[in-house]
Design a protein around this motif. Structure first.
Motif, mmCIF file in Angstrom:
data_model
loop_
_atom_site.group_PDB
_atom_site.id
_atom_site.type_symbol
_atom_site.label_atom_id
_atom_site.label_comp_id
_atom_site.label_asym_id
_atom_site.label_seq_id
_atom_site.Cartn_x
_atom_site.Cartn_y
_atom_site.Cartn_z
ATOM 1 N N ALA A 44 0.831 -1.201 0.000
ATOM 2 C CA ALA A 44 0.000 0.000 0.000
ATOM 3 C C ALA A 44 0.865 1.250 0.000
ATOM 4 C CB ALA A 44 -0.934 -0.005 1.213
ATOM 5 N N ALA A 45 1.893 1.273 0.846
ATOM 6 C CA ALA A 45 2.783 2.429 0.905
ATOM 7 C C ALA A 45 3.564 2.590 -0.388
ATOM 8 C CB ALA A 45 3.736 2.291 2.090
ATOM 9 N N TYR A 46 3.991 1.483 -0.969
ATOM 10 C CA TYR A 46 4.797 1.518 -2.188
ATOM 11 C C TYR A 46 3.993 2.014 -3.381
ATOM 12 C CZ TYR A 46 7.913 -0.258 -5.855
ATOM 13 O OH TYR A 46 8.735 -0.370 -6.941
ATOM 14 N N ALA A 47 2.682 1.740 -3.399
ATOM 15 C CA ALA A 47 1.848 2.127 -4.541
ATOM 16 C C ALA A 47 1.576 3.628 -4.585
ATOM 17 C CB ALA A 47 0.520 1.369 -4.488
ATOM 18 N N ILE A 48 1.620 4.298 -3.441
ATOM 19 C CA ILE A 48 1.195 5.698 -3.393
ATOM 20 C C ILE A 48 2.082 6.621 -4.223
ATOM 21 C CG2 ILE A 48 0.901 7.686 -1.863
ATOM 22 C CD1 ILE A 48 -0.182 5.740 0.236
ATOM 23 N N ALA A 262 -9.534 -4.510 -2.222
ATOM 24 C CA ALA A 262 -8.551 -5.557 -1.943
ATOM 25 C C ALA A 262 -8.169 -5.575 -0.465
ATOM 26 C CB ALA A 262 -7.305 -5.343 -2.809
ATOM 27 N N SER A 263 -8.016 -4.400 0.157
ATOM 28 C CA SER A 263 -7.673 -4.368 1.580
ATOM 29 C C SER A 263 -8.818 -4.927 2.425
ATOM 30 C CB SER A 263 -7.322 -2.944 2.018
ATOM 31 O OG SER A 263 -8.438 -2.077 1.903
ATOM 32 N N ALA A 264 -10.059 -4.702 1.996
ATOM 33 C CA ALA A 264 -11.198 -5.283 2.711
ATOM 34 C C ALA A 264 -11.188 -6.804 2.606
ATOM 35 C CB ALA A 264 -12.513 -4.723 2.149
ATOM 36 N N ALA A 265 -10.862 -7.318 1.420
ATOM 37 C CA ALA A 265 -10.770 -8.773 1.254
ATOM 38 C C ALA A 265 -9.644 -9.340 2.100
ATOM 39 C CB ALA A 265 -10.547 -9.109 -0.224
ATOM 40 N N ILE A 274 -4.311 -7.010 -0.706
ATOM 41 C CA ILE A 274 -3.526 -6.127 -1.578
ATOM 42 C C ILE A 274 -2.303 -6.837 -2.153
ATOM 43 C CG2 ILE A 274 -2.134 -4.021 -1.626
ATOM 44 C CD1 ILE A 274 -4.012 -2.796 0.387
ATOM 45 N N SER A 275 -1.616 -7.637 -1.349
ATOM 46 C CA SER A 275 -0.372 -8.265 -1.808
ATOM 47 C C SER A 275 -0.585 -9.209 -2.989
ATOM 48 C CB SER A 275 0.316 -8.987 -0.655
ATOM 49 O OG SER A 275 0.805 -8.064 0.287
ATOM 50 N N PRO A 276 -1.518 -10.174 -2.937
ATOM 51 C CA PRO A 276 -1.709 -11.016 -4.120
ATOM 52 C C PRO A 276 -2.162 -10.232 -5.339
ATOM 53 C CG PRO A 276 -3.375 -11.481 -2.456
ATOM 54 C CD PRO A 276 -2.339 -10.645 -1.808
ATOM 55 N N TYR A 421 -12.415 -14.997 -3.065
ATOM 56 C CA TYR A 421 -12.368 -14.857 -4.521
ATOM 57 C C TYR A 421 -12.485 -13.399 -4.971
ATOM 58 C CZ TYR A 421 -13.136 -19.898 -4.420
ATOM 59 O OH TYR A 421 -13.014 -21.246 -4.179
ATOM 60 N N SER A 422 -12.489 -12.488 -4.023
ATOM 61 C CA SER A 422 -12.738 -11.082 -4.353
ATOM 62 C C SER A 422 -11.672 -10.514 -5.291
ATOM 63 C CB SER A 422 -12.809 -10.249 -3.071
ATOM 64 O OG SER A 422 -13.040 -8.887 -3.366
ATOM 65 N N VAL A 423 -10.400 -10.787 -5.002
ATOM 66 C CA VAL A 423 -9.326 -10.228 -5.829
ATOM 67 C C VAL A 423 -9.373 -10.820 -7.242
ATOM 68 C CG1 VAL A 423 -6.822 -10.047 -6.074
ATOM 69 C CG2 VAL A 423 -7.880 -9.679 -3.861
ATOM 70 N N MET A 424 -9.764 -12.079 -7.378
ATOM 71 C CA MET A 424 -9.942 -12.662 -8.704
ATOM 72 C C MET A 424 -11.053 -11.930 -9.453
ATOM 73 S SD MET A 424 -9.544 -16.705 -7.701
ATOM 74 C CE MET A 424 -9.788 -17.274 -9.373
ATOM 75 N N GLY A 425 -12.091 -11.538 -8.729
ATOM 76 C CA GLY A 425 -13.164 -10.760 -9.335
ATOM 77 C C GLY A 425 -12.675 -9.398 -9.809
ATOM 78 N N LEU A 426 -11.771 -8.773 -9.052
ATOM 79 C CA LEU A 426 -11.197 -7.498 -9.469
ATOM 80 C C LEU A 426 -10.436 -7.658 -10.785
ATOM 81 C CD1 LEU A 426 -9.778 -6.110 -6.079
ATOM 82 C CD2 LEU A 426 -12.035 -5.759 -7.089
#
Length: 534
Positions: A44-48, A262-265, A274-276, A421-426
């Protein structure tokens, strides 16, 4: 075609080494911090800073600054030298201010990109890491401007090779962190250990910027700070760039929604957040980064010159060649990603602080992303058609529509699918949105250029998919056979699957495509064979 192939080959070589070292970097990172809460906090920090750079600079570079530098080189008496110096001066000062402001606003930024409670350990760790990582904004931005100036001078090597230095520095830092700190979570890691992780990440960007600035000096550019900004054509840049910034804002809003979902998942199912998403997305971007970015970087200055001189037929030719060259690799790779996702992810991420099952999930997300590879590459190529005309408004509307579809589908899939399966949905939402966006962008760009050779491109891609079908079948057979013999995936059987399905599969594709006389593949095979004979 041969000129583009040679230029793209030089850049692809640098980008390939960069991506390989980048993967070593992510492998070491995943082993050191894992894909649970500490990994999510780092990612999360790296993406900002990358999101901020996209917002302020990187989108404007490709769509506005490169064409403006080309025009200055063609029209100014000094060949655009003074304009380039003013541009670099402005970027340096502005990004120093932005970096300082971002460090102060780190808690607000982490709050924006995640759903974490401000009192939680992961939130506090993410804020501290962001404060160590965000100063890289200034160095990254200066390096990006230097790289853009180099590209307009047809010096493509340094911008493609400089990230290798960045990766090597960060790999060294991560290895030191892993040896010194070991396996720790967000609840017991110290500020000093976070400083090693965060400032080490920033040190890599400092090294990368240094390489680009030195390369610019070797190309004959001498930097002289110029503060006569009235001659920097800021009004023209603002008029052209406002639409690009609008496009970037729209896409970044989509990214904010993605990281929040992703953070909620990840809170509901650890190691499924977030990591996967981040690691799978980096793997998905590899083929586009090696081939697509290289071709786009070489193609945009030439298309801009052709448009400036009214040679629209050359624009169509350049675009058609670029699409066919990119898709000759993207098509088989997309099928391999859909089949071999877990076999790719397990050897990279299934060790250290990360388990094999967590790596398999990263591979599952990657399989879904395989659907998006060709549409995403086409979408990016199409945007450069508009940018070569100086049209930055149309991409905003196309991007806004694509992001709106993506956002709606992400929310829908997040609500319908279990958290596991949420991140796969994203990832699936991303694929559908970019497929639709590519169709719309093609229609509008074709009207602008009075035809993009859709029939010829379509027939070429059809032949590429036909040539890639045996490769997909071989990869599926490899997955099934290895699972039947060895059972559940681990490092060894994943490597075997990857070697047979991926390695032999690509050789099979090249052979079949060469036999089918697909020109782009034949050119690649001929170039490689020629170098081998030497």
């Amino acid at each position: 075609m041969s000129r583009m192939l040679r230029a793209s080959a030089v850049m692809a070589a640098g980008t390939m080494v960069s991506r390989v070292t980048g993967f070593i970097r992510t492998v070491v990172l995943a082993s050191a911090v894992g894909t649970a809460l500490l990994g999510d906090a780092y990612n999360a920090a790296y993406a900002i800073p990358y999101s901020i750079l996209d917002l302020l600079l990187l989108g404007v570079l490709s769509s506005v600054v490169v064409p403006m530098i080309v025009r200055a080189q063609q029209q100014d008496p000094d060949g655009g030298r003074a304009y380039e110096q003013r541009l670099l001066t402005l970027a340096t000062l502005a990004l120093i201010v932005v970096a300082a402001a971002a460090v102060l606003a780190a808690p607000l930024l982490i709050d924006l990109y995640t759903v974490w409670d401000r009192r939680s350990d992961e939130f506090k760790v993410a804020v501290r890491l962001a404060q160590f990582i965000l100063p890289q904004l200034a160095f990254f931005g200066v390096g990006a401007v230097a790289g853009a100036i180099l590209n307009t001078r047809d010096r493509f090597g340094a911008p493609m090779w400089a990230p290798v230095v960045n990766n090597l520095v960060v790999i060294g830092v991560l290895v030191a962190y892993w040896v010194i700190v070991g396996e720790k979570g967000v609840g017991n890691i110290t500020n000093g250990e976070l400083a090693l992780l965060g400032l080490g990440t920033t040190a890599g960007i400092v090294a990368q910027a240094t390489v680009l600035v030195l390369a610019l000096k070797r190309a004959g550019f001498r930097f002289v700070a110029r503060f006569d900004l009235r001659n920097a054509r800021l009004g023209e840049m603002a008029r052209a760039g406002v639409w690009t910034i609008g496009y970037v804002i729209v896409t970044q809003l989509g990214f904010v929604l993605t990281t929040n979902l992703a953070s909620a998942a990840g809170e509901a199912v650890p190691s499924h957040g977030i990591s996967p998403y981040t690691l799978a997305f980096q793997l998905f971007q590899l083929p586009y980064g090696i081939i697509g970015v290289s071709v786009i970087t070489a193609m945009l200055p030439r298309m801009s010159r052709a448009v400036a001189e009214g040679r629209f037929g050359e624009v169509r030719t350049e675009f058609g060649s670029s699409v066919r060259l990119v898709c000759s690799i993207m098509v088989p790779v997309s099928l391999l990603l859909m089949v071999l996702g877990p076999a790719i992810a397990v050897p990279l991420y299934g060790h250290g602080s990360n388990t094999v099952s967590n790596a398999v999930y990263i591979g599952n997300v990657l399989q879904v992303y395989g659907l998006a590879l060709v549409p995403f590459a086409l979408f990016q190529l199409l945007l450069r058609v508009f940018y070569s005309f100086g049209d930055t408004r149309t991409p905003v509307f196309v991007g806004a529509g694509t992001t709106a579809v993506n956002a709606g589908l992400m929310v829908l899939f997040h609500a319908l699918l279990p958290p596991a399966y949420s991140v796969m949905g994203l990832a699936f939402a991303y694929a559908v949105a970019y497929a639709l966006g590519a169709v719309v962008a093609w229609t509008l760009a074709s009207r602008r250029v009075r035809g993009l050779g859709g029939w010829q491109v379509g027939m070429a891609m059809t032949r590429m998919y036909l040539a890639a079908l045996p490769t997909a079948v071989l990869a599926l057979a490899a997955v099934w056979s290895v699972q039947e013999i060895f059972g559940k995936p681990d490092f060894l059987n994943s490597v075997i699957t990857l070697a047979v399905g991926g390695g032999l599969g690509m050789v099979l594709y090249l052979a079949v495509a060469h036999r089918m006389r697909i020109q782009e593949v034949s050119s690649i095979v001929g170039m490689v064979a020629g170098r081998v004979r030497r």
